[in-house]
Write a protein that holds these residues in place. Structure first.
Motif, PDB file in Angstrom:
ATOM      1  N   UNK A   1      22.579  48.814  36.745  1.00  0.00           N
ATOM      2  CA  UNK A   1      22.424  48.892  38.196  1.00  0.00           C
ATOM      3  C   UNK A   1      22.160  47.514  38.791  1.00  0.00           C
ATOM      4  N   UNK A   2      21.340  46.721  38.109  1.00  0.00           N
ATOM      5  CA  UNK A   2      21.045  45.370  38.594  1.00  0.00           C
ATOM      6  C   UNK A   2      22.308  44.515  38.618  1.00  0.00           C
ATOM      7  N   UNK A   3      23.175  44.693  37.622  1.00  0.00           N
ATOM      8  CA  UNK A   3      24.440  43.950  37.609  1.00  0.00           C
ATOM      9  C   UNK A   3      25.259  44.234  38.851  1.00  0.00           C
ATOM     10  N   UNK A   4      25.301  45.501  39.269  1.00  0.00           N
ATOM     11  CA  UNK A   4      26.021  45.856  40.481  1.00  0.00           C
ATOM     12  C   UNK A   4      25.360  45.316  41.733  1.00  0.00           C
ATOM     13  N   UNK A   5      24.027  45.376  41.798  1.00  0.00           N
ATOM     14  CA  UNK A   5      23.305  44.932  42.994  1.00  0.00           C
ATOM     15  C   UNK A   5      23.377  43.418  43.165  1.00  0.00           C
ATOM     16  N   UNK A   6      23.261  42.672  42.066  1.00  0.00           N
ATOM     17  CA  UNK A   6      23.364  41.211  42.154  1.00  0.00           C
ATOM     18  C   UNK A   6      24.774  40.811  42.577  1.00  0.00           C
ATOM     19  N   UNK A   7      25.768  41.482  42.024  1.00  0.00           N
ATOM     20  CA  UNK A   7      27.149  41.213  42.412  1.00  0.00           C
ATOM     21  C   UNK A   7      27.357  41.484  43.898  1.00  0.00           C
ATOM     22  N   UNK A   8      26.796  42.592  44.384  1.00  0.00           N
ATOM     23  CA  UNK A   8      26.932  42.923  45.807  1.00  0.00           C
ATOM     24  C   UNK A   8      26.199  41.919  46.684  1.00  0.00           C
ATOM     25  N   UNK A   9      25.009  41.483  46.232  1.00  0.00           N
ATOM     26  CA  UNK A   9      24.226  40.531  47.034  1.00  0.00           C
ATOM     27  C   UNK A   9      24.967  39.209  47.194  1.00  0.00           C
ATOM     28  N   UNK A  10      25.547  38.713  46.115  1.00  0.00           N
ATOM     29  CA  UNK A  10      26.314  37.465  46.213  1.00  0.00           C
ATOM     30  C   UNK A  10      27.586  37.685  47.031  1.00  0.00           C
ATOM     31  N   UNK A  11      28.159  38.893  46.930  1.00  0.00           N
ATOM     32  CA  UNK A  11      29.327  39.209  47.739  1.00  0.00           C
ATOM     33  C   UNK A  11      29.024  39.198  49.225  1.00  0.00           C
ATOM     34  N   UNK A  12      27.785  39.531  49.597  1.00  0.00           N
ATOM     35  CA  UNK A  12      27.402  39.496  51.017  1.00  0.00           C
ATOM     36  C   UNK A  12      27.496  38.072  51.577  1.00  0.00           C
ATOM     37  N   UNK A  13      27.292  37.083  50.716  1.00  0.00           N
ATOM     38  CA  UNK A  13      27.410  35.689  51.164  1.00  0.00           C
ATOM     39  C   UNK A  13      28.877  35.314  51.333  1.00  0.00           C
ATOM     40  N   UNK A  14      29.704  35.731  50.367  1.00  0.00           N
ATOM     41  CA  UNK A  14      31.116  35.375  50.416  1.00  0.00           C
ATOM     42  C   UNK A  14      31.840  36.054  51.568  1.00  0.00           C
ATOM     43  N   UNK A  15      31.425  37.269  51.933  1.00  0.00           N
ATOM     44  CA  UNK A  15      32.154  38.008  52.963  1.00  0.00           C
ATOM     45  C   UNK A  15      32.023  37.353  54.335  1.00  0.00           C
ATOM     46  N   UNK A  16      30.994  36.538  54.547  1.00  0.00           N
ATOM     47  CA  UNK A  16      30.798  35.921  55.865  1.00  0.00           C
ATOM     48  C   UNK A  16      31.965  35.005  56.253  1.00  0.00           C
ATOM     49  N   UNK A  17      32.377  34.054  55.401  1.00  0.00           N
ATOM     50  CA  UNK A  17      33.559  33.265  55.779  1.00  0.00           C
ATOM     51  C   UNK A  17      34.854  34.073  55.752  1.00  0.00           C
ATOM     52  N   UNK A  18      34.918  35.113  54.897  1.00  0.00           N
ATOM     53  CA  UNK A  18      36.125  35.944  54.847  1.00  0.00           C
ATOM     54  C   UNK A  18      36.328  36.664  56.179  1.00  0.00           C
ATOM     55  N   UNK A  19      35.225  37.113  56.810  1.00  0.00           N
ATOM     56  CA  UNK A  19      35.327  37.816  58.085  1.00  0.00           C
ATOM     57  C   UNK A  19      35.870  36.930  59.196  1.00  0.00           C
ATOM     58  N   UNK A  20      35.687  35.635  59.060  1.00  0.00           N
ATOM     59  CA  UNK A  20      36.118  34.706  60.114  1.00  0.00           C
ATOM     60  C   UNK A  20      37.533  34.184  59.891  1.00  0.00           C
ATOM     61  N   UNK A  21      38.203  34.670  58.870  1.00  0.00           N
ATOM     62  CA  UNK A  21      39.569  34.227  58.576  1.00  0.00           C
ATOM     63  C   UNK A  21      40.468  35.443  58.413  1.00  0.00           C
ATOM     64  N   UNK A  22      41.766  35.205  58.362  1.00  0.00           N
ATOM     65  CA  UNK A  22      42.734  36.280  58.204  1.00  0.00           C
ATOM     66  C   UNK A  22      43.811  35.869  57.203  1.00  0.00           C
ATOM     67  N   UNK A  23      44.454  36.899  56.633  1.00  0.00           N
ATOM     68  CA  UNK A  23      45.619  36.667  55.804  1.00  0.00           C
ATOM     69  C   UNK A  23      45.362  35.758  54.619  1.00  0.00           C
ATOM     70  N   UNK A  24      46.261  34.781  54.449  1.00  0.00           N
ATOM     71  CA  UNK A  24      46.189  33.924  53.261  1.00  0.00           C
ATOM     72  C   UNK A  24      44.973  33.004  53.287  1.00  0.00           C
ATOM     73  N   UNK A  25      44.394  32.758  54.476  1.00  0.00           N
ATOM     74  CA  UNK A  25      43.185  31.943  54.521  1.00  0.00           C
ATOM     75  C   UNK A  25      42.013  32.678  53.862  1.00  0.00           C
ATOM     76  N   UNK A  26      41.901  33.975  54.125  1.00  0.00           N
ATOM     77  CA  UNK A  26      40.859  34.773  53.473  1.00  0.00           C
ATOM     78  C   UNK A  26      41.088  34.818  51.967  1.00  0.00           C
ATOM     79  N   UNK A  27      42.346  34.930  51.553  1.00  0.00           N
ATOM     80  CA  UNK A  27      42.662  34.945  50.122  1.00  0.00           C
ATOM     81  C   UNK A  27      42.258  33.626  49.464  1.00  0.00           C
ATOM     82  N   UNK A  28      42.490  32.507  50.147  1.00  0.00           N
ATOM     83  CA  UNK A  28      42.141  31.194  49.590  1.00  0.00           C
ATOM     84  C   UNK A  28      40.636  31.063  49.382  1.00  0.00           C
ATOM     85  N   UNK A  29      39.856  31.657  50.269  1.00  0.00           N
ATOM     86  CA  UNK A  29      38.392  31.595  50.113  1.00  0.00           C
ATOM     87  C   UNK A  29      37.967  32.302  48.825  1.00  0.00           C
ATOM     88  N   UNK A  30      38.524  33.470  48.573  1.00  0.00           N
ATOM     89  CA  UNK A  30      38.140  34.198  47.358  1.00  0.00           C
ATOM     90  C   UNK A  30      38.670  33.499  46.101  1.00  0.00           C
TER      91      UNK A  30
END
Length: 380
Positions: free
Chosen positions: A144-173
């Motif tokens: 469960x901790x593995x999933x929660x830590x992964x989700x917590x770090x994902x919350x940081x990554x999703x912030x720049x993804x939300x501000x971009x579209x298309x291939x720019x969002x893909x480049x961030x990931x």
């Protein structure tokens, strides 16, 4: 659904299970190639014949009981191969990757959030298991901790993804995958390029690294991980199925197809993108933690961008948004290159060609997701 349709659908299910077991179990490359050809004809039969369409409709529209097909089929194959270490390891790996790809399906197939960093969140779950497992915490809590830590770090990554579209969002990931591996290689606290040892899972006081022995029945310890992966896959498959069929799934579909139109009708697009990304990363992190416990060792070389592309290939080849499709696609992507040695060195080239062909001739995948049906049948 008529009795004839049920019989034909049952026959298709049995044939699919036999073909999957053959691909996982056999070491004869001609037998594997023949099973692959038969599987290809079966996939076209499901798409083109009435019996196949009835079978797909049963999988899509039946109640929650239909999910029992997953543990029943997996258990049948696992028991048949109970002494085969390598085959059981392959089967467990397929189930674990299928679990991770359910998370990617929620993100990409339902919400339309592009994520090329699946293997990075898979690795975050694995390294969480490596660190917390050595502290003596219960294995289920570590998962469960593995999933929660992964989700917590994902919350940081999703912030720049939300501000971009298309291939720019893909480049961030994509950049996140490369940064994640570089971080692991230079971080000696996490083992650096040599990696870390991971404690095997222990459930109810029983180590899963110990083989099963009941009377005269003896089985490889990998069967333990097959059973664990089956339970996790069935639970989260059912959760994703409920999510898809709920009003949340309708919101995600509308947001994926037309974000502006969905926002006009009151859907909070940013909120649901974040939620889908978080939920998907929880599943990917749990899968990564399970994989690390099974392997008992992880290193940065396990989490390359190529591996991330293979995870995405499972979602695309199977059928974007189709939960059932991730299992046969995972068999194709994970098992076949290991069994067909002639293509093992060219797996990325082969799957790149497959993805191009699928996108060209079947853009919705080998098993496309069916459209929602809001029409009430006559007599209901």
């Amino acid at each position: 659904m008529t009795a004839r349709s049920l019989i034909s659908s049952s026959a298709i299910a049995v044939i699919a299970i036999i073909l999957a077991g053959t691909i996982v179990a056999s070491e004869n490359q001609w037998v594997i190639a023949s099973a692959l050809v038969a599987s290809l004809f079966l996939s076209f039969g499901i798409a083109r014949t009435k019996a196949g369409r009835d079978f797909a409709a049963i999988l899509q529209n039946s109640g929650s009981w239909i999910v029992l097909l997953i543990p029943v089929a997996g258990l049948a194959i696992g028991l048949a191969l109970h002494e085969e270490h390598f085959a059981l390891m392959m089967l467990a790996t397929v189930l674990i990757y299928a679990l991770a790809c359910i998370g990617l399906t929620i993100q990409f197939g339902y919400a339309g959030v592009i994520n090329f960093a699946g293997i990075a969140f898979f690795g975050i779950g694995g390294y969480t298991a490596a660190v917390l497992g050595g502290m003596g915490l219960p294995s289920l809590l570590v998962l469960l901790a593995g999933g929660l830590v992964s989700a917590a770090i994902g919350c940081i990554l999703i912030l720049p993804v939300l501000r971009t579209k298309g291939h720019y969002a893909a480049l961030i990931t994509i950049a996140f995958v490369l940064l994640f591996r570089s971080f692991l290689e230079v971080n000696h606290t996490l083992g650096g390029p040599q990696g870390l040892r991971v404690e095997s899972a222990t459930i109810a006081g029983q180590s899963l690294f110990t083989g099963i022995r009941i009377g005269s029945f003896e089985a490889s310890f990998y069967l333990n991980y097959v059973l664990l992966a089956l339970v996790l896959l069935a639970i989260f498959f059912l959760m994703a199925r409920f999510l898809e069929k709920s009003w949340i799934g309708i919101n995600l579909d509308s947001m994926r197809e037309d974000p502006v139109g969905a926002a006009v009708f009151g859907v909070n697009v940013a909120y649901w993108r974040i939620m889908s990304f978080v939920i998907g990363n929880v599943l990917i992190g749990i899968a990564g933690a399970t994989f690390a416990m099974m392997q008992t060792f992880i290193a940065p070389s396990n989490f390359t961008f190529q591996q991330s592309l293979l995870m995405l290939a499972i979602v695309v080849l199977g059928g974007i948004g189709n939960l059932w499709a991730v299992i046969p696609a995972a068999i194709l992507v994970v098992v076949v290159p290991e069994k067909l040695q002639a293509i093992s060195e060219y797996r990325f080239l082969v799957f790149a060609i497959l993805v191009v062909l699928v996108l060209r001739f079947r853009p919705n995948g080998l098993f496309p997701r069916s459209m929602r049906n809001f029409r009430k049948e006559v007599g209901q």
